[in-house]
Structures are given as structure tokens and as C-alpha cells.
Scaffold this active site. Sequence first.
Site, mmCIF file in Angstrom:
data_model
loop_
_atom_site.group_PDB
_atom_site.id
_atom_site.type_symbol
_atom_site.label_atom_id
_atom_site.label_comp_id
_atom_site.label_asym_id
_atom_site.label_seq_id
_atom_site.Cartn_x
_atom_site.Cartn_y
_atom_site.Cartn_z
ATOM 1 C CE1 TYR A 125 -3.341 -2.669 0.066
ATOM 2 C CE2 TYR A 125 -3.684 -2.304 2.403
ATOM 3 C CZ TYR A 125 -4.007 -2.973 1.234
ATOM 4 O OH TYR A 125 -4.990 -3.923 1.252
ATOM 5 C CE LYS A 139 1.607 -18.096 -1.827
ATOM 6 N NZ LYS A 139 0.905 -19.375 -1.568
ATOM 7 C CG ASP A 196 -7.163 -4.421 3.941
ATOM 8 O OD1 ASP A 196 -8.202 -4.399 4.630
ATOM 9 O OD2 ASP A 196 -7.013 -3.717 2.935
ATOM 10 C CG ASP A 243 -12.219 -6.636 6.079
ATOM 11 O OD1 ASP A 243 -12.203 -6.053 7.178
ATOM 12 O OD2 ASP A 243 -12.289 -6.040 4.995
#
Length: 417
Positions: free
Chosen positions: A190, A240, A297, A301
Site C-alpha cells: 500500500y 507467503k 487487511d 475482514d
Amino acid sequence: MKLPIVSVAAFLIGGILPTTSAFTQPSFVAKRTAAAPAPASALNAVSKKDSYSVTLLPGDGIGPEITAATKEVLATLCDRFGFEIELKEALIGGSAIDAKNDPFPDESLEQCRNSDSVLLACIGGYKWDNNPRELRPETGLLKMRKEMGLFANLRPAKVLSQLVDASTLKREVVEGVDVMVVRELTGDVYFGTPKGIDVVDGERVGYNNMIYSESEIDRIARVAGDVASKRGGKLCSVDKANVLDVSQLWREVVTDVITKDFPDVELSHMYVDNAAMQLIRWPKQFDTIVCGNIFGDILSDEASMLVGSLGMLPSASLGESGPGVFEPCHGSAPDIAGQDKANPLAMILSAAMMLRYDLDRPEEAQLLEDAVEAILEEGLRTPDIKQEGDGCKEVGCAEMGKAVSDIVAKLDIPVSV
């Protein structure tokens, strides 16, 4: 601390990997400003005192409604415990764009920095969806996080017994779930540069960069270690590392920090795709999860929906110093704004997190959390958590806020926290 020895089956099913001590040097090196070293415990609060200054950011959509309900609850709490919280409003998001042509004006930033804490409702709405990026509400939120150094986001997902059937998952899967997701908030794809959209060989090419410095990983790992040590003592780091160089560095640094400085915390590692699956398959295996910005993020959620409604979930965004920002996980819900249908409980619970993490008022925080559970036990429900045939009474935002306030006035004070 010994890392758990796992079988081949666990290796394949659980996504747990042995930790390596060295990785190939990434070929891309970006210039980054090193984060300041974090202390062993990075969760700081102002000292307990008789009067606090809190910036209130009502924002957009249902924000003013849930803000009003939360103010009523806090007023009752302060009266009962004999301290003051001076709530001073400021602009952010769409309301700031309309008033100042800026999603987070400098005067709002300055007020936040000079406060003991910040309580945010929600931002955004259809009205501003087609604005240029610099005039979108979300840009104001990102600016606030970056300028205030809010690098650690804490998002609890606790399934309350009164709402266990509100989840879309089976009772036996979600009953007793209590997960804390610790998300790094100011780095990763981001914020990584270079980024943009260019024309290459006659076509547009978009690109972003997933970048973390060692110091950035170090400080979020310390927050996660601190949180895990005060909860169930288990920490799962999500990455990852089988594909991404940045995740290889992430895994190495997290392992080093937790092994050396949090020896009582049981550390495991899991690939992000497997973590997304495991959160649905068997969420009770998790206690505390730590991950980078984009993975956090998404997973936070996902974890929030274990509970059944975003309207029940608070969050905290913390820095190494200065005030934190506390806000509900849900959005601004412009489709129900002004209709008294909003659920204020997530913002009330966010105020509880503010009391615990920023204002050094753990007893008061616990009382607010107990009050929310008590009001649910009494059978009051806003539309988002009301189920057909549950025998509960549907109430609006204002009535729910008043009901919690009334409970706060008479509920037994916690003996210890």
C-alpha cells in the site's frame, strides 16, 4: 523457545514450515526510511489521570449517529468513575472534503497529535466514489495513519455467546472463537514505491511494490509478541515465504524477535492462502495472528465475519508514541445513514479499547465490554444482528446507546482486570 515439531501431515495441512536462518538477497532494493527501534513492549498508554483530551472524528454516513450513542455512554461512565474526557470533534473523510476540500485537513491532524487519544466513527460514501484519488475519503485515513505513525492495527474477533448463531458458520465451528489479528499498517504494497500506471510498449502497465524493512518487521513483531503473551501465548505469523522475497525476510525477523524476546510465546508460521482457509475451517486453532498490511487487511475482514456482523467489532491503531486511533471495523453504511438503524456497539467497544490501551483505564474498559454483553443478554438487537424467531427486541441506534448507558450506570464494577 522451541518451535513445534510437526508431522508431514501437519506440514501439508497446517501450512507450518520450519524456519530457515538465511534467505536469498532480494534483487530489488528500494530506499526506505528505517523505523525507529521498538521497545520490547510497544503498547503504551498515557498515565492514569483525572482528565483526558480525546479527538472525536464522526466522519461520514452513520458516523454521527454511532458517535452520539458512544458519547452518551462515555458521559455515564465518566460520571460513575469520577473522571473527565473532553471530546473535541474534528473533520475527516467526506465531511472534510465537503468542508475543506481535503480528506484530512492539517488542523485535524494537529488536533489529533495533541490529544491523549482519537476516537473515529467511519468514513466514505457513494458521493465521493468518483473523486480523484487525492480527494477520496480513504486518502484521508491513509494520511492519518502515516502522519501519526500508526503502524500496528489490533482487530479482535470474539464470538459472544449471545450472538453465536448470528454467524454464517456452524455453531460448533465458531463457538468460543477469540482471535486477535495484529496487522502492520504503514508499510507493504500500500505504501511501497515506486508505484503507478505507465505506458510501456503502447499499453498501460500498473505496478506496486511490496516492501518491508527489517526495522518495520521488528517493531510489529514486538507488538504481536506482547499481545500474544497477554492472551493465550500462541502466535501465528502469516506470510507467503514460498513465493515472495519480502515474506522470507518477514519470517526470519519475526522468528528472531519472538524466539529471543518472547520465549514463552509459541510461534508458528502459515502461508496466507492456507490461513484464509484455516480461519473458516477451524478458527479456534488461532489465538493471535500477525501479518503484513495487505494480508492483514484481508484476513482481519475475514476473521470479523466469524462473529456474524461487522457492527460488533472494534479496532485499535497504535504507534510507538503519541495517541492511538480507535474505530469500529465497519464502514459508513450510507444506505442506512440517518435512519436510526445503525449498530453503535462496535464504536462503544472501540471506546473500551481506547480506555485500555491509551488512557490506562482497564477497569472502565472492562465495564464497557461487560455492559455490551449484558445488553445483548437482555435481548436487545439492532437490525444487523436481529434474527428471525430469536425472541429478541429490535431497537434503533439511539435506543441501543441509551440502553448501554443505563447498564453502565448500574452494572457491578469489575473487581480485577
